[in-house]
Design an enzyme around this catalytic site. Sequence first.
Site, PDB file in Angstrom:
ATOM      1  NE  ARG A 186     -17.251  37.838  -7.327  1.00 18.42           N
ATOM      2  CZ  ARG A 186     -16.240  38.686  -7.509  1.00 18.42           C
ATOM      3  NH1 ARG A 186     -15.737  39.342  -6.473  1.00 18.42           N
ATOM      4  NH2 ARG A 186     -15.742  38.895  -8.707  1.00 18.42           N
ATOM      5  CB  SER A 254     -19.362  34.305 -12.617  1.00 20.84           C
ATOM      6  OG  SER A 254     -18.739  35.132 -13.578  1.00 20.84           O
ATOM      7  CD  GLU A 355     -20.062  34.557  -8.179  1.00 21.15           C
ATOM      8  OE1 GLU A 355     -20.821  35.525  -7.992  1.00 21.15           O
ATOM      9  OE2 GLU A 355     -19.050  34.614  -8.887  1.00 21.15           O
TER      10      GLU A 355
END
Length: 365
Positions: A186, A254, A355
Amino acid sequence: MVDGDGGFTTCSHAQQTTVGGVSDSSFASLTTLRVGGTPADLIRCTTAEELAATVARLDAAGTPLLVVGGGSNLLVAEGKLDLVAVVAANEGITLVDAPSSPSSRTTLRIGAGTVWDDVVAYAVERGLGGIEALSGIPGSAGATPVQNVGAYGAEIAEVLTRVRLWNRETNTDEWVPASDLDLAYRYSNLKFTHRAVVLELEIELERRELSAPLRHLGGEQVPLAQARASVLATRRKKGMVLDPADHDTWSAGSFFTNPVVDPSVADTIEREVGEEGMPRFPQPDGKEKLSAAWLIERAGFPRGFPGEEAPARLSTKHTLALTNRGQATADDIAELARRVQRGVEKRFGVALVPEPVWVGLPPLS
Protein backbone atom coordinates in the site's frame (compact mmCIF):
# COMPACT_ATOMS: atom_id res chain seq x y z
CA MET A 1 1.38 20.84 -22.75
CA VAL A 2 0.74 24.18 -24.49
CA ASP A 3 -1.44 25.21 -27.40
CA GLY A 4 -0.28 26.67 -30.68
CA ASP A 5 -0.32 30.24 -29.35
CA GLY A 6 1.99 29.37 -26.48
CA GLY A 7 -0.77 29.43 -23.87
CA PHE A 8 -1.85 26.57 -21.66
CA THR A 9 -4.69 24.36 -22.78
CA THR A 10 -7.64 24.53 -20.41
CA CYS A 11 -10.22 22.15 -19.01
CA SER A 12 -13.88 22.71 -18.28
CA HIS A 13 -15.06 24.38 -15.08
CA ALA A 14 -17.94 22.59 -13.39
CA GLN A 15 -21.28 24.32 -13.04
CA GLN A 16 -22.25 25.07 -9.46
CA THR A 17 -25.57 23.22 -9.25
CA THR A 18 -27.30 21.43 -6.42
CA VAL A 19 -28.90 17.99 -6.52
CA GLY A 20 -30.75 16.63 -3.51
CA GLY A 21 -29.29 19.35 -1.31
CA VAL A 22 -25.69 18.47 -2.24
CA SER A 23 -23.63 20.59 -4.61
CA ASP A 24 -22.45 18.49 -7.55
CA SER A 25 -19.07 20.18 -7.26
CA SER A 26 -18.65 19.46 -3.55
CA PHE A 27 -16.37 16.74 -2.26
CA ALA A 28 -19.50 15.02 -0.94
CA SER A 29 -20.36 14.34 -4.59
CA LEU A 30 -16.78 13.55 -5.62
CA THR A 31 -15.86 10.95 -2.99
CA THR A 32 -17.17 7.51 -2.08
CA LEU A 33 -17.50 8.52 1.58
CA ARG A 34 -19.87 11.27 0.40
CA VAL A 35 -18.58 13.85 2.86
CA GLY A 36 -16.60 17.03 2.35
CA GLY A 37 -17.02 20.69 1.57
CA THR A 38 -16.82 22.79 -1.57
CA PRO A 39 -13.58 23.70 -3.36
CA ALA A 40 -12.89 27.22 -4.57
CA ASP A 41 -13.19 25.87 -8.11
CA LEU A 42 -13.59 22.51 -9.80
CA ILE A 43 -11.93 21.77 -13.14
CA ARG A 44 -12.51 18.59 -15.14
CA CYS A 45 -9.75 17.50 -17.50
CA THR A 46 -10.57 14.99 -20.24
CA THR A 47 -7.08 14.45 -21.67
CA ALA A 48 -3.70 13.78 -20.13
CA GLU A 49 -2.39 16.97 -21.74
CA GLU A 50 -5.17 19.07 -20.21
CA LEU A 51 -4.57 17.52 -16.81
CA ALA A 52 -0.84 18.26 -16.90
CA ALA A 53 -1.36 21.78 -18.23
CA THR A 54 -3.94 22.66 -15.61
CA VAL A 55 -1.76 21.46 -12.73
CA ALA A 56 1.18 23.37 -14.18
CA ARG A 57 -0.86 26.57 -14.51
CA LEU A 58 -2.20 26.38 -10.97
CA ASP A 59 1.23 25.55 -9.55
CA ALA A 60 2.76 28.53 -11.38
CA ALA A 61 0.12 30.78 -9.84
CA GLY A 62 0.72 29.32 -6.38
CA THR A 63 -2.87 28.06 -6.19
CA PRO A 64 -3.46 25.13 -3.83
CA LEU A 65 -4.99 22.17 -5.64
CA LEU A 66 -6.12 18.60 -5.13
CA VAL A 67 -6.19 16.11 -7.99
CA VAL A 68 -9.26 13.87 -7.72
CA GLY A 69 -9.92 10.62 -9.53
CA GLY A 70 -12.67 8.31 -8.32
CA GLY A 71 -12.57 9.83 -4.84
CA SER A 72 -12.37 6.44 -3.15
CA ASN A 73 -9.31 7.26 -1.06
CA LEU A 74 -10.13 10.73 0.25
CA LEU A 75 -11.49 12.10 3.52
CA VAL A 76 -12.03 15.84 3.01
CA ALA A 77 -13.02 18.48 5.56
CA GLU A 78 -16.34 20.30 5.47
CA GLY A 79 -17.00 23.93 4.54
CA LYS A 80 -15.48 26.12 1.87
CA LEU A 81 -11.99 24.96 1.05
CA ASP A 82 -9.21 27.17 -0.22
CA LEU A 83 -8.13 24.85 -3.00
CA VAL A 84 -9.04 23.92 -6.55
CA ALA A 85 -10.28 20.39 -7.25
CA VAL A 86 -8.75 19.13 -10.49
CA VAL A 87 -10.70 16.08 -11.65
CA ALA A 88 -8.79 13.57 -13.76
CA ALA A 89 -11.46 12.61 -16.30
CA ASN A 90 -9.15 11.33 -19.03
CA GLU A 91 -10.62 7.91 -19.71
CA GLY A 92 -9.56 5.24 -22.14
CA ILE A 93 -7.91 1.84 -22.55
CA THR A 94 -5.57 1.09 -25.45
CA LEU A 95 -4.06 -2.24 -26.45
CA VAL A 96 -0.44 -1.28 -27.03
CA ASP A 97 0.76 -4.79 -27.92
CA ALA A 98 -2.01 -7.09 -29.10
CA PRO A 99 -1.45 -10.74 -28.19
CA SER A 100 -0.54 -12.87 -31.21
CA SER A 101 -0.47 -16.31 -29.60
CA PRO A 102 -2.02 -18.09 -26.62
CA SER A 103 1.09 -17.48 -24.53
CA SER A 104 1.64 -13.86 -25.52
CA ARG A 105 1.81 -11.00 -23.09
CA THR A 106 0.25 -7.66 -23.93
CA THR A 107 0.38 -4.12 -22.65
CA LEU A 108 -2.62 -1.96 -21.83
CA ARG A 109 -2.24 1.82 -21.71
CA ILE A 110 -4.83 3.35 -19.42
CA GLY A 111 -5.92 6.94 -18.85
CA ALA A 112 -5.70 8.03 -15.22
CA GLY A 113 -9.41 8.89 -15.08
CA THR A 114 -10.59 5.47 -16.24
CA VAL A 115 -12.77 3.61 -13.75
CA TRP A 116 -10.50 0.86 -12.43
CA ASP A 117 -13.12 -1.87 -12.43
CA ASP A 118 -13.78 -1.13 -16.11
CA VAL A 119 -10.12 -1.95 -16.74
CA VAL A 120 -10.48 -5.31 -14.99
CA ALA A 121 -13.65 -6.12 -16.91
CA TYR A 122 -11.95 -5.17 -20.20
CA ALA A 123 -9.02 -7.48 -19.47
CA VAL A 124 -11.10 -10.45 -18.34
CA GLU A 125 -13.41 -10.20 -21.37
CA ARG A 126 -10.33 -10.49 -23.60
CA GLY A 127 -8.79 -13.40 -21.73
CA LEU A 128 -6.00 -11.31 -20.24
CA GLY A 129 -5.03 -12.41 -16.74
CA GLY A 130 -3.20 -10.68 -13.95
CA ILE A 131 -5.70 -8.25 -12.42
CA GLU A 132 -8.84 -10.37 -11.96
CA ALA A 133 -8.29 -10.43 -8.17
CA LEU A 134 -8.50 -6.62 -8.20
CA SER A 135 -12.13 -6.67 -9.37
CA GLY A 136 -14.56 -4.33 -7.65
CA ILE A 137 -11.96 -1.98 -6.17
CA PRO A 138 -13.52 1.49 -6.38
CA GLY A 139 -11.81 4.54 -7.81
CA SER A 140 -9.83 5.43 -10.89
CA ALA A 141 -6.88 3.74 -12.56
CA GLY A 142 -4.58 6.67 -11.81
CA ALA A 143 -4.78 5.97 -8.08
CA THR A 144 -3.70 2.33 -8.35
CA PRO A 145 0.07 2.90 -8.58
CA VAL A 146 0.01 5.67 -5.96
CA GLN A 147 -0.92 3.29 -3.16
CA ASN A 148 -0.03 0.04 -4.90
CA VAL A 149 -3.61 -1.22 -4.81
CA GLY A 150 -4.01 -4.87 -3.89
CA ALA A 151 -6.50 -7.52 -2.83
CA TYR A 152 -6.74 -11.28 -2.33
CA GLY A 153 -3.04 -11.87 -2.77
CA ALA A 154 -2.50 -9.64 -5.83
CA GLU A 155 -1.05 -6.13 -6.21
CA ILE A 156 -0.84 -3.68 -9.09
CA ALA A 157 2.96 -3.81 -8.66
CA GLU A 158 2.92 -7.30 -10.20
CA VAL A 159 1.68 -6.04 -13.58
CA LEU A 160 2.62 -2.35 -13.64
CA THR A 161 5.42 -1.59 -16.11
CA ARG A 162 5.56 2.20 -16.27
CA VAL A 163 3.64 5.36 -15.40
CA ARG A 164 3.31 8.66 -17.22
CA LEU A 165 3.72 11.49 -14.72
CA TRP A 166 3.49 15.24 -14.72
CA ASN A 167 6.47 16.00 -12.48
CA ARG A 168 5.47 19.07 -10.48
CA GLU A 169 9.02 19.64 -9.24
CA THR A 170 10.64 19.79 -12.69
CA ASN A 171 7.59 20.71 -14.82
CA THR A 172 8.17 17.76 -17.12
CA ASP A 173 5.93 15.17 -18.72
CA GLU A 174 7.74 11.86 -18.32
CA TRP A 175 7.27 8.10 -18.48
CA VAL A 176 8.98 6.42 -15.54
CA PRO A 177 9.44 2.67 -14.96
CA ALA A 178 7.51 1.04 -12.15
CA SER A 179 10.83 0.20 -10.50
CA ASP A 180 11.34 3.92 -9.79
CA LEU A 181 8.24 4.11 -7.58
CA ASP A 182 9.54 2.06 -4.61
CA LEU A 183 6.34 0.01 -4.63
CA ALA A 184 5.60 -1.80 -1.38
CA TYR A 185 2.54 -2.81 0.63
CA ARG A 186 0.00 0.00 0.00
CA TYR A 187 2.87 2.37 -0.72
CA SER A 188 4.72 4.18 -3.48
CA ASN A 189 6.97 7.21 -3.34
CA LEU A 190 4.11 9.17 -4.94
CA LYS A 191 1.86 8.70 -1.92
CA PHE A 192 1.44 11.74 0.34
CA THR A 193 4.17 13.65 -1.53
CA HIS A 194 2.21 15.52 -4.24
CA ARG A 195 5.44 15.58 -6.23
CA ALA A 196 3.80 14.28 -9.40
CA VAL A 197 0.41 13.60 -10.98
CA VAL A 198 -0.36 10.31 -12.69
CA LEU A 199 -1.50 10.95 -16.28
CA GLU A 200 -1.49 7.42 -17.71
CA LEU A 201 -0.15 4.01 -16.80
CA GLU A 202 0.78 0.81 -18.58
CA ILE A 203 0.28 -2.71 -17.31
CA GLU A 204 1.43 -5.99 -18.82
CA LEU A 205 -1.01 -8.89 -18.80
CA GLU A 206 -0.86 -12.46 -20.06
CA ARG A 207 -3.36 -14.28 -22.24
CA ARG A 208 -4.45 -17.29 -20.23
CA GLU A 209 -7.48 -19.30 -19.17
CA LEU A 210 -6.94 -19.58 -15.43
CA SER A 211 -6.54 -16.90 -12.81
CA ALA A 212 -3.61 -16.42 -10.51
CA PRO A 213 -3.98 -18.30 -7.19
CA LEU A 214 -6.76 -16.58 -5.24
CA ARG A 215 -6.25 -16.15 -1.49
CA HIS A 216 -9.96 -16.14 -0.65
CA LEU A 217 -10.31 -19.50 -2.47
CA GLY A 218 -7.40 -21.07 -0.62
CA GLY A 219 -4.97 -20.54 -3.50
CA GLU A 220 -7.24 -22.16 -6.10
CA GLN A 221 -6.95 -21.13 -9.75
CA VAL A 222 -10.20 -20.82 -11.72
CA PRO A 223 -11.25 -19.43 -15.13
CA LEU A 224 -10.82 -15.67 -15.34
CA ALA A 225 -14.53 -14.85 -15.55
CA GLN A 226 -15.24 -17.13 -12.60
CA ALA A 227 -12.43 -15.50 -10.63
CA ARG A 228 -13.84 -12.03 -11.26
CA ALA A 229 -17.35 -13.12 -10.29
CA SER A 230 -16.03 -14.76 -7.13
CA VAL A 231 -14.07 -11.68 -6.08
CA LEU A 232 -17.04 -9.39 -6.72
CA ALA A 233 -19.34 -11.67 -4.72
CA THR A 234 -16.88 -11.74 -1.81
CA ARG A 235 -16.47 -7.97 -1.88
CA ARG A 236 -20.26 -7.44 -1.98
CA LYS A 237 -20.67 -9.60 1.12
CA LYS A 238 -18.24 -7.24 2.85
CA GLY A 239 -19.96 -4.09 1.55
CA MET A 240 -16.90 -3.30 -0.57
CA VAL A 241 -18.68 -2.82 -3.92
CA LEU A 242 -20.27 0.60 -4.28
CA ASP A 243 -24.06 0.70 -4.24
CA PRO A 244 -25.78 4.12 -3.99
CA ALA A 245 -28.76 2.50 -2.25
CA ASP A 246 -26.67 0.75 0.42
CA HIS A 247 -25.10 2.94 3.11
CA ASP A 248 -22.86 0.05 4.07
CA THR A 249 -20.93 0.82 0.88
CA TRP A 250 -20.63 4.57 1.50
CA SER A 251 -17.04 4.17 2.57
CA ALA A 252 -13.42 4.44 1.48
CA GLY A 253 -13.13 0.66 1.36
CA SER A 254 -10.57 -0.66 3.82
CA PHE A 255 -9.97 2.34 6.08
CA PHE A 256 -6.83 0.99 7.76
CA THR A 257 -3.90 -0.92 6.32
CA ASN A 258 -3.09 -4.31 7.76
CA PRO A 259 -0.23 -3.74 10.24
CA VAL A 260 3.12 -5.44 9.71
CA VAL A 261 4.80 -6.42 12.98
CA ASP A 262 7.62 -8.50 14.41
CA PRO A 263 6.69 -12.16 14.99
CA SER A 264 7.16 -11.65 18.73
CA VAL A 265 4.40 -9.02 18.71
CA ALA A 266 2.12 -11.37 16.82
CA ASP A 267 2.92 -14.16 19.31
CA THR A 268 1.99 -11.91 22.23
CA ILE A 269 -1.31 -10.88 20.66
CA GLU A 270 -2.22 -14.47 19.86
CA ARG A 271 -1.50 -15.57 23.44
CA GLU A 272 -3.49 -12.70 24.92
CA VAL A 273 -6.53 -13.28 22.74
CA GLY A 274 -6.36 -17.03 23.18
CA GLU A 275 -7.89 -17.93 19.84
CA GLU A 276 -6.59 -20.45 17.38
CA GLY A 277 -6.18 -19.40 13.77
CA MET A 278 -5.28 -15.75 14.20
CA PRO A 279 -4.58 -14.40 10.68
CA ARG A 280 -0.79 -14.11 10.27
CA PHE A 281 0.91 -13.66 6.92
CA PRO A 282 4.73 -14.02 6.76
CA GLN A 283 6.52 -11.24 4.86
CA PRO A 284 9.75 -11.38 2.86
CA ASP A 285 11.60 -9.35 5.51
CA GLY A 286 10.75 -11.83 8.27
CA LYS A 287 7.92 -9.78 9.75
CA GLU A 288 4.26 -10.75 9.72
CA LYS A 289 1.18 -8.97 8.39
CA LEU A 290 -1.86 -9.07 10.69
CA SER A 291 -5.51 -8.52 9.88
CA ALA A 292 -6.60 -5.02 10.89
CA ALA A 293 -10.25 -6.15 10.84
CA TRP A 294 -9.47 -9.02 13.22
CA LEU A 295 -7.68 -6.67 15.62
CA ILE A 296 -10.53 -4.13 15.48
CA GLU A 297 -13.11 -6.75 16.40
CA ARG A 298 -10.99 -8.21 19.24
CA ALA A 299 -10.39 -4.71 20.60
CA GLY A 300 -14.13 -4.37 21.23
CA PHE A 301 -15.44 -2.78 18.05
CA PRO A 302 -18.12 -5.01 16.49
CA ARG A 303 -19.77 -4.57 13.14
CA GLY A 304 -22.14 -1.60 13.17
CA PHE A 305 -20.27 0.13 16.04
CA PRO A 306 -21.20 2.44 17.75
CA GLY A 307 -24.89 1.77 17.01
CA GLU A 308 -27.87 2.56 14.81
CA GLU A 309 -28.20 6.20 15.87
CA ALA A 310 -24.64 7.12 14.93
CA PRO A 311 -24.17 8.98 11.63
CA ALA A 312 -20.81 7.24 11.05
CA ARG A 313 -20.45 3.55 11.86
CA LEU A 314 -18.37 0.52 11.14
CA SER A 315 -19.97 -1.42 8.33
CA THR A 316 -22.41 -4.11 9.39
CA LYS A 317 -20.62 -6.39 6.94
CA HIS A 318 -16.95 -5.70 7.59
CA THR A 319 -15.27 -3.89 10.48
CA LEU A 320 -12.49 -2.49 8.30
CA ALA A 321 -14.90 -0.14 6.52
CA LEU A 322 -15.99 3.13 8.15
CA THR A 323 -19.31 4.14 6.65
CA ASN A 324 -21.45 7.24 6.22
CA ARG A 325 -25.02 6.32 7.11
CA GLY A 326 -26.36 9.20 5.02
CA GLN A 327 -25.93 12.22 7.31
CA ALA A 328 -22.33 11.90 8.47
CA THR A 329 -19.77 14.67 8.20
CA ALA A 330 -16.04 14.38 7.71
CA ASP A 331 -15.61 15.07 11.43
CA ASP A 332 -17.91 12.15 12.26
CA ILE A 333 -15.81 9.79 10.13
CA ALA A 334 -12.57 11.16 11.58
CA GLU A 335 -13.76 10.79 15.18
CA LEU A 336 -14.82 7.19 14.59
CA ALA A 337 -11.41 6.47 13.06
CA ARG A 338 -9.71 7.96 16.12
CA ARG A 339 -11.82 5.87 18.50
CA VAL A 340 -10.97 2.68 16.67
CA GLN A 341 -7.28 3.51 16.38
CA ARG A 342 -6.99 4.41 20.07
CA GLY A 343 -8.85 1.26 21.09
CA VAL A 344 -6.65 -1.09 19.06
CA GLU A 345 -3.46 0.58 20.24
CA LYS A 346 -4.57 0.44 23.88
CA ARG A 347 -5.55 -3.23 23.59
CA PHE A 348 -2.67 -4.56 21.51
CA GLY A 349 0.00 -1.84 21.30
CA VAL A 350 -0.40 -1.76 17.51
CA ALA A 351 -0.99 1.56 15.75
CA LEU A 352 -3.35 1.26 12.79
CA VAL A 353 -2.51 3.51 9.83
CA PRO A 354 -5.34 4.93 7.70
CA GLU A 355 -5.38 4.29 3.97
CA PRO A 356 -7.35 7.38 2.84
CA VAL A 357 -5.66 10.73 2.37
CA TRP A 358 -6.94 13.29 4.89
CA VAL A 359 -7.48 16.79 3.47
CA GLY A 360 -8.05 19.78 5.75
CA LEU A 361 -8.41 17.61 8.86
CA PRO A 362 -6.01 17.09 11.78
CA PRO A 363 -3.97 13.97 10.98
CA LEU A 364 -4.69 10.74 12.75
CA SER A 365 -1.88 10.49 15.29
